[in-house]
Design a protein around this motif. Structure first.
Motif, mmCIF file in Angstrom:
data_model
loop_
_atom_site.group_PDB
_atom_site.id
_atom_site.type_symbol
_atom_site.label_atom_id
_atom_site.label_comp_id
_atom_site.label_asym_id
_atom_site.label_seq_id
_atom_site.Cartn_x
_atom_site.Cartn_y
_atom_site.Cartn_z
ATOM 1 N N PHE A 189 -31.677 41.949 67.410
ATOM 2 C CA PHE A 189 -30.874 43.170 67.326
ATOM 3 C C PHE A 189 -31.346 44.119 68.425
ATOM 4 O O PHE A 189 -32.439 44.681 68.371
ATOM 5 C CB PHE A 189 -31.044 43.800 65.947
ATOM 6 N N LYS A 190 -30.494 44.328 69.440
ATOM 7 C CA LYS A 190 -30.884 45.078 70.628
ATOM 8 C C LYS A 190 -30.581 46.566 70.492
ATOM 9 O O LYS A 190 -31.405 47.418 70.783
ATOM 10 C CB LYS A 190 -30.153 44.500 71.843
ATOM 11 N N ARG A 191 -29.349 46.892 70.061
ATOM 12 C CA ARG A 191 -28.965 48.288 69.853
ATOM 13 C C ARG A 191 -27.606 48.319 69.171
ATOM 14 O O ARG A 191 -26.914 47.316 69.088
ATOM 15 C CB ARG A 191 -28.902 49.075 71.161
ATOM 16 N N MET A 192 -27.252 49.513 68.698
ATOM 17 C CA MET A 192 -25.897 49.769 68.247
ATOM 18 C C MET A 192 -25.333 50.892 69.103
ATOM 19 O O MET A 192 -26.028 51.859 69.412
ATOM 20 C CB MET A 192 -25.848 50.166 66.769
ATOM 21 N N THR A 193 -24.085 50.722 69.516
ATOM 22 C CA THR A 193 -23.399 51.745 70.299
ATOM 23 C C THR A 193 -22.183 52.207 69.534
ATOM 24 O O THR A 193 -21.392 51.381 69.065
ATOM 25 C CB THR A 193 -22.970 51.185 71.665
ATOM 26 N N THR A 194 -22.018 53.514 69.399
ATOM 27 C CA THR A 194 -20.883 54.053 68.658
ATOM 28 C C THR A 194 -20.033 54.930 69.559
ATOM 29 O O THR A 194 -20.533 55.614 70.454
ATOM 30 C CB THR A 194 -21.329 54.901 67.448
ATOM 31 N N GLY A 195 -18.733 54.897 69.325
ATOM 32 C CA GLY A 195 -17.801 55.811 69.965
ATOM 33 C C GLY A 195 -17.099 56.608 68.883
ATOM 34 O O GLY A 195 -17.270 56.352 67.691
ATOM 35 N N GLY A 196 -16.280 57.561 69.293
ATOM 36 C CA GLY A 196 -15.549 58.349 68.302
ATOM 37 C C GLY A 196 -16.225 59.671 68.036
ATOM 38 O O GLY A 196 -16.574 60.406 68.953
ATOM 39 N N GLU A 197 -16.468 59.964 66.775
ATOM 40 C CA GLU A 197 -16.979 61.270 66.391
ATOM 41 C C GLU A 197 -18.466 61.404 66.697
ATOM 42 O O GLU A 197 -19.186 60.407 66.851
ATOM 43 C CB GLU A 197 -16.754 61.487 64.892
ATOM 44 N N LEU A 198 -18.928 62.647 66.764
ATOM 45 C CA LEU A 198 -20.349 62.909 66.919
ATOM 46 C C LEU A 198 -21.102 62.427 65.684
ATOM 47 O O LEU A 198 -20.617 62.539 64.558
ATOM 48 C CB LEU A 198 -20.595 64.409 67.113
ATOM 49 N N VAL A 199 -22.295 61.902 65.902
ATOM 50 C CA VAL A 199 -23.117 61.397 64.800
ATOM 51 C C VAL A 199 -24.134 62.467 64.415
ATOM 52 O O VAL A 199 -24.923 62.908 65.272
ATOM 53 C CB VAL A 199 -23.850 60.105 65.214
ATOM 54 N N PRO A 200 -24.117 62.927 63.164
ATOM 55 C CA PRO A 200 -25.096 63.941 62.747
ATOM 56 C C PRO A 200 -26.524 63.458 62.967
ATOM 57 O O PRO A 200 -26.825 62.265 62.851
ATOM 58 C CB PRO A 200 -24.796 64.125 61.255
ATOM 59 N N ALA A 201 -27.421 64.411 63.275
ATOM 60 C CA ALA A 201 -28.804 64.068 63.584
ATOM 61 C C ALA A 201 -29.464 63.294 62.448
ATOM 62 O O ALA A 201 -30.206 62.331 62.685
ATOM 63 C CB ALA A 201 -29.587 65.339 63.900
ATOM 64 N N ALA A 202 -29.205 63.712 61.210
ATOM 65 C CA ALA A 202 -29.839 63.027 60.078
ATOM 66 C C ALA A 202 -29.408 61.577 60.000
ATOM 67 O O ALA A 202 -30.196 60.698 59.610
ATOM 68 C CB ALA A 202 -29.487 63.755 58.782
ATOM 69 N N VAL A 203 -28.168 61.290 60.382
ATOM 70 C CA VAL A 203 -27.658 59.918 60.312
ATOM 71 C C VAL A 203 -28.314 59.041 61.369
ATOM 72 O O VAL A 203 -28.777 57.932 61.072
ATOM 73 C CB VAL A 203 -26.121 59.909 60.480
#
Length: 466
Positions: A262-276
């Protein structure tokens, strides 16, 4: 390596050589899909040739348009590439749209052929399905524009916009991905979660993956356990591509196994809250990369190592500026079909309607949320993004949307029972009184777009409450 049957349409940017040279080049035995059986490039090329013949028999001609109303599937992939190789325009319609929405799109865009599932698509959590197709002939009219692909915007803030992109534009974005540090490389795998009907899955997943020789692996089901099984199904490095909704799926897994691939996860779309993002990185020990883009442009900026969060660095060749607090992207022509709206595009600049700033020293871009999230309450400025982030950080809150409807109004989805009074009491400790929602609605499920984005359209939110 190129194939026979490529068509060039004079006077357009849809010449089919780009498909062979940019998307389908490489040795026949390269594995490009695992669904779950491997599909190599030689087999994919043959399937595309077969689809070209079927489309031609159904009335599709070079310079024409074909509407695809298919779920993520090999049928979608092969029909899409066949349309482009045949010198045509692909109109992408999410298979989850209603018949009414599809009918309106067809009446407006007038495709020669519409490709739909021959039988209803089974409901469930599958990310990639096997479907037989039905090809319906509609007209002999050529496409209304020379765009290679026509898409509908997500519709998270109102009615969908019709957006066209040329083959040159798609190729430029694919090549832009190759210059971004941290994207999957040849011999690696991409666990593909977003729909290929929309820009992240289409270009960032499908087209880039095929171009780069990355093995595309849709998980068997859209669950946290199935995503982890897809990562662990081989020893080669794996990147998960998704949207913030998918982070929640992985976060729901209790005691996930150690997955060195598992190298990384990349997300697009909405901003990700810091806690998440902090909780995700702590649980899995891999970086959560961020990507910012739009259907109109594709990828705009990235932070795939999580070094600049919440800022991103513009992708190569992308010029971003901030004017009166709004982010704008240089684009030589309007991407909108049938729309002349200077508030969306003017003088070579696309108005994102996202609030943000560009650091003059580093060039880093900080996205502050939607421009319409800045409201005035009693003469005092309130950023609804701040209110929403605070509400989303409270215990038991699964997701939240904060809107201004004459007053600040919150719509909340919980993952555990909590009285409204408790939520309001906790907000009172963290937000000034003029920032707090005057009304707080609890919903079993917040409305989302087909791409998983939270819907912010007031009429839709009111309807969900009623």
């Amino acid at each position: 390596m190129t194939m026979d049957g490529a068509v060039v349409v004079p006077g357009t940017t849809q010449g089919a050589e780009w498909v062979d040279e940019v998307v389908l080049a490489g040795p026949d035995d390269n594995i490009c899909f695992r669904v779950p059986d491997p599909v190599d490039l030689g087999k994919l090329r043959q399937l595309v040739r077969d689809r070209q013949k079927e489309l031609a028999q159904s009335g599709f001609r070079p310079g024409g348009a074909v509407a695809l109303r298919l779920p993520p599937s090999m049928a979608f992939v092969t029909h899409l590439l066949a349309i482009w190789r045949g010198g045509g325009q692909a109109i992408l319609l999410d298979h989850r749209l209603t018949d009414y929405e599809v009918r309106r799109a067809i009446e407006r865009l007038v495709p020669q052929v519409v490709v739909s599932p021959a039988q209803p698509v089974p409901a469930g959590l599958r990310t990639f399905v096997e479907v037989d197709t039905d090809l319906a002939s509609y007209s002999g009219h050529p496409a209304g524009t020379s765009h290679a692909v026509v898409q509908l915007s997500s519709g998270s803030t109102g009615p969908s916009k019709v957006i066209g992109r040329t083959a040159d534009d798609l190729v430029a974005e694919v090549l832009r991905y190759t210059q971004i540090d941290g994207v999957p490389q040849r011999g690696e795998r991409l666990i593909l979660l977003p729909s290929m009907v929309h820009v992240l899955g289409l270009v960032g997943g499908l087209l880039y993956g095929l171009h780069a020789g990355v093995e595309l692996v849709p998980p068997a089901r859209l669950t946290g356990d199935a995503i982890l099984q897809a990562i662990g199904s081989a020893t080669t490095p794996a990147t998960v591509l998704g949207v913030p909704f998918h982070i929640g799926l992985l976060a729901s897994v209790q005691d996930p196994p150690w997955l060195p691939q598992f190298k990384r996860m990349t997300t697009g779309g909405e901003l990700v809250p810091a806690a998440v993002w902090r909780a995700f990185e702590e649980k899995y020990g891999v970086p959560l990369g961020n990507m910012y883009g739009m259907t109109e442009v594709g990828v705009i900026g990235t932070d795939l190592y999580g070094e600049h969060r919440p800022a991103i660095r513009p992708a190569p060749g992308i010029e971003v500026r901030a004017v009166d607090g709004e982010l704008q992207i240089r684009r030589p022509e309007s991407p909108y079909l049938g729309l002349s709206d200077p508030t969306r595009w003017a003088d070579g600049w696309l108005h994102t309607r996202d609030a943000g700033v560009v650091d003059p020293g580093t060039g880093l871009v900080s996205i502050k949320g939607r421009l319409d999230s800045q409201v005035s309450v009693g003469g005092l400025k309130v950023d609804l993004t701040e209110v929403e982030a605070t509400l989303a950080s409270l215990r038991g809150v699964e997701a939240a949307v904060v809107a201004f409807d004459g007053a600040i109004t919150a719509y909340v989805q919980l993952n555990e029972p909590r009285p409204v009074a408790d939520l309001e009491a906790e907000l009172a400790q963290q937000l000034a009184s003029y920032k707090r929602p005057r009304t707080l609605h609890l919903l079993n499920q917040l409305p989302r777009t087909t791409t998983g984005k939270l819907v912010r359209d007031l009429s839709t939110l009111r309807k969900a409450v009623s």
